[in-house]
Design a protein around this motif. Structure first.
Motif, PDB file in Angstrom:
ATOM      1  N   TYR A  20      27.674 -62.768   0.982  1.00  0.00           N
ATOM      2  CA  TYR A  20      28.057 -62.878  -0.435  1.00  0.00           C
ATOM      3  C   TYR A  20      27.274 -61.914  -1.318  1.00  0.00           C
ATOM      4  N   SER A  21      25.962 -61.879  -1.151  1.00  0.00           N
ATOM      5  CA  SER A  21      25.149 -60.975  -1.982  1.00  0.00           C
ATOM      6  C   SER A  21      25.022 -59.587  -1.371  1.00  0.00           C
ATOM      7  N   ARG A  22      25.188 -59.497  -0.065  1.00  0.00           N
ATOM      8  CA  ARG A  22      24.957 -58.237   0.659  1.00  0.00           C
ATOM      9  C   ARG A  22      23.513 -57.773   0.495  1.00  0.00           C
ATOM     10  N   PHE A  23      22.611 -58.719   0.204  1.00  0.00           N
ATOM     11  CA  PHE A  23      21.192 -58.397   0.067  1.00  0.00           C
ATOM     12  C   PHE A  23      20.455 -59.042   1.237  1.00  0.00           C
ATOM     13  N   ARG A  24      19.964 -58.221   2.140  1.00  0.00           N
ATOM     14  CA  ARG A  24      19.310 -58.740   3.346  1.00  0.00           C
ATOM     15  C   ARG A  24      17.817 -58.907   3.102  1.00  0.00           C
ATOM     16  N   VAL A  25      17.315 -60.085   3.449  1.00  0.00           N
ATOM     17  CA  VAL A  25      15.878 -60.352   3.285  1.00  0.00           C
ATOM     18  C   VAL A  25      15.317 -60.854   4.609  1.00  0.00           C
ATOM     19  N   GLY A  26      14.119 -60.371   4.928  1.00  0.00           N
ATOM     20  CA  GLY A  26      13.404 -60.847   6.108  1.00  0.00           C
ATOM     21  C   GLY A  26      11.993 -61.236   5.718  1.00  0.00           C
ATOM     22  N   CYS A  40      15.076 -65.215   7.953  1.00  0.00           N
ATOM     23  CA  CYS A  40      15.962 -64.363   7.153  1.00  0.00           C
ATOM     24  C   CYS A  40      16.696 -65.255   6.161  1.00  0.00           C
ATOM     25  N   ASN A  41      17.330 -64.634   5.162  1.00  0.00           N
ATOM     26  CA  ASN A  41      18.124 -65.444   4.234  1.00  0.00           C
ATOM     27  C   ASN A  41      19.451 -65.819   4.890  1.00  0.00           C
ATOM     28  N   ILE A  42      19.872 -67.045   4.623  1.00  0.00           N
ATOM     29  CA  ILE A  42      21.103 -67.578   5.218  1.00  0.00           C
ATOM     30  C   ILE A  42      21.965 -68.110   4.078  1.00  0.00           C
ATOM     31  N   GLU A  43      23.036 -67.389   3.777  1.00  0.00           N
ATOM     32  CA  GLU A  43      23.874 -67.755   2.624  1.00  0.00           C
ATOM     33  C   GLU A  43      24.989 -68.710   3.037  1.00  0.00           C
ATOM     34  N   ASN A  44      25.660 -69.236   2.011  1.00  0.00           N
ATOM     35  CA  ASN A  44      26.717 -70.218   2.245  1.00  0.00           C
ATOM     36  C   ASN A  44      27.814 -70.023   1.214  1.00  0.00           C
ATOM     37  N   LEU A  49      23.600 -73.505  -1.667  1.00  0.00           N
ATOM     38  CA  LEU A  49      23.016 -73.983  -0.405  1.00  0.00           C
ATOM     39  C   LEU A  49      22.306 -72.868   0.363  1.00  0.00           C
ATOM     40  N   THR A  50      22.347 -71.679  -0.193  1.00  0.00           N
ATOM     41  CA  THR A  50      21.651 -70.536   0.428  1.00  0.00           C
ATOM     42  C   THR A  50      20.165 -70.839   0.596  1.00  0.00           C
ATOM     43  N   VAL A  51      19.621 -70.417   1.733  1.00  0.00           N
ATOM     44  CA  VAL A  51      18.177 -70.555   1.960  1.00  0.00           C
ATOM     45  C   VAL A  51      17.580 -69.160   2.077  1.00  0.00           C
ATOM     46  N   CYS A  52      16.464 -68.971   1.392  1.00  0.00           N
ATOM     47  CA  CYS A  52      15.782 -67.673   1.410  1.00  0.00           C
ATOM     48  C   CYS A  52      15.054 -67.451   2.737  1.00  0.00           C
ATOM     49  N   ALA A  53      14.754 -66.189   2.991  1.00  0.00           N
ATOM     50  CA  ALA A  53      14.054 -65.795   4.222  1.00  0.00           C
ATOM     51  C   ALA A  53      12.679 -66.464   4.336  1.00  0.00           C
ATOM     52  N   GLU A  54      11.954 -66.528   3.229  1.00  0.00           N
ATOM     53  CA  GLU A  54      10.597 -67.081   3.262  1.00  0.00           C
ATOM     54  C   GLU A  54      10.621 -68.555   3.660  1.00  0.00           C
ATOM     55  N   ARG A  55      11.558 -69.303   3.059  1.00  0.00           N
ATOM     56  CA  ARG A  55      11.614 -70.737   3.388  1.00  0.00           C
ATOM     57  C   ARG A  55      12.078 -70.956   4.821  1.00  0.00           C
ATOM     58  N   CYS A  86      10.274 -56.726  -2.705  1.00  0.00           N
ATOM     59  CA  CYS A  86      11.117 -57.918  -2.856  1.00  0.00           C
ATOM     60  C   CYS A  86      10.177 -59.104  -3.087  1.00  0.00           C
ATOM     61  N   THR A  87      10.014 -59.460  -4.341  1.00  0.00           N
ATOM     62  CA  THR A  87       9.091 -60.539  -4.717  1.00  0.00           C
ATOM     63  C   THR A  87       9.675 -61.897  -4.335  1.00  0.00           C
ATOM     64  N   PRO A  88       8.887 -62.763  -3.724  1.00  0.00           N
ATOM     65  CA  PRO A  88       9.391 -64.105  -3.386  1.00  0.00           C
ATOM     66  C   PRO A  88       9.854 -64.855  -4.643  1.00  0.00           C
ATOM     67  N   CYS A  89      10.950 -65.576  -4.537  1.00  0.00           N
ATOM     68  CA  CYS A  89      11.459 -66.323  -5.697  1.00  0.00           C
ATOM     69  C   CYS A  89      10.578 -67.547  -5.969  1.00  0.00           C
ATOM     70  N   GLY A  90      10.783 -68.150  -7.118  1.00  0.00           N
ATOM     71  CA  GLY A  90       9.964 -69.299  -7.524  1.00  0.00           C
ATOM     72  C   GLY A  90      10.043 -70.464  -6.565  1.00  0.00           C
TER      73      GLY A  90
HETATM   74  N1  THU Z   1      16.422 -64.113  -1.363  1.00  0.00           N
HETATM   75  C1  THU Z   1      15.477 -64.348  -0.391  1.00  0.00           C
HETATM   76  O1  THU Z   1      15.805 -64.493   0.793  1.00  0.00           O
HETATM   77  N2  THU Z   1      14.192 -64.433  -0.786  1.00  0.00           N
HETATM   78  C2  THU Z   1      13.752 -64.297  -2.072  1.00  0.00           C
HETATM   79  O2  THU Z   1      12.591 -64.558  -2.354  1.00  0.00           O
HETATM   80  C3  THU Z   1      14.671 -63.849  -3.102  1.00  0.00           C
HETATM   81  C4  THU Z   1      16.121 -63.945  -2.756  1.00  0.00           C
HETATM   82  C5  THU Z   1      17.836 -64.029  -0.967  1.00  0.00           C
HETATM   83  C6  THU Z   1      18.666 -65.181  -1.424  1.00  0.00           C
HETATM   84  C7  THU Z   1      20.048 -64.569  -1.438  1.00  0.00           C
HETATM   85  O3  THU Z   1      20.609 -64.695  -0.131  1.00  0.00           O
HETATM   86  C8  THU Z   1      19.816 -63.104  -1.716  1.00  0.00           C
HETATM   87  O4  THU Z   1      18.429 -62.880  -1.492  1.00  0.00           O
HETATM   88  C9  THU Z   1      20.169 -62.672  -3.122  1.00  0.00           C
HETATM   89  O5  THU Z   1      19.558 -63.490  -4.060  1.00  0.00           O
END
Ligand code: THU
Length: 129
Positions: A20-26, A40-44, A49-55, A86-90
């Motif tokens: 969906y975002s086409r933004f890959r995070v590891g 890695c980030n896993i979108e839905n 319901l998307t989960v970020c790579a860090e979590r 790529c700064t970790p989200c809140g």
């Molecule tokens: N995302 C992460 O995996 N980590 C972050 O700290 C910021 C955002 C992901 C979530 C989503 O799949 C995509 O980046 C765009 O927001």
């Protein structure tokens, strides 16, 4: 250690499910005993319901019995160039905060940072005393 862990994060981003975002995070999380857990980030299709790579990395590690962490590297890109930090989200910072002290290291493409730079006044169990 810094560059090696960052490279593991870039490698983990290759498994990103981000249609969906086409933004890959590891992310690559280093435990106190020297083990590395990647995520890695896993979108839905239900976006929230998307989960970020860090979590993903933290939950993998904790579910395997690890609770002491030294550093996390995070790499994100909408292409193949992972040079923009790529700064970790809140939400991820709050989850990391449960297990990491102020000296925990956050490695981005621009180098190593202290966790306290990102979340200086965190909500902890002490706030509920
Ligand atoms: N995302 C992460 O995996 N980590 C972050 O700290 C910021 C955002 C992901 C979530 C989503 O799949 C995509 O980046 C765009 O927001």
């Amino acid at each position: 250690m810094t560059e090696e862990l960052f490279e593991k994060a870039v490698e983990a981003a290759k498994n990103s499910y981000s249609k969906y975002s086409r933004f890959r995070v590891g992310a690559a999380l280093l435990t106190a005993d020297g083990t590395v857990y990647t995520g890695c980030n896993i979108e839905n299709s239900s976006y929230s319901l998307t989960v970020c790579a860090e979590r993903t990395a933290v939950f993998k590690a904790v579910s395997e019995g690890k609770r002491e962490f030294t550093a996390i590297a995070v790499a994100g890109s909408s292409g193949d160039d992972f040079s923009v930090p790529c700064t970790p989200c809140g939400a991820c910072l709050q989850v990391l905060s449960e297990f990491c002290g102020d000296d925990f290291t956050v490695i981005l493409s621009d180098g190593a940072h202290k966790f306290s730079e990102f979340l200086p006044k965190r909500f902890t169990e002490e706030n509920m005393a």
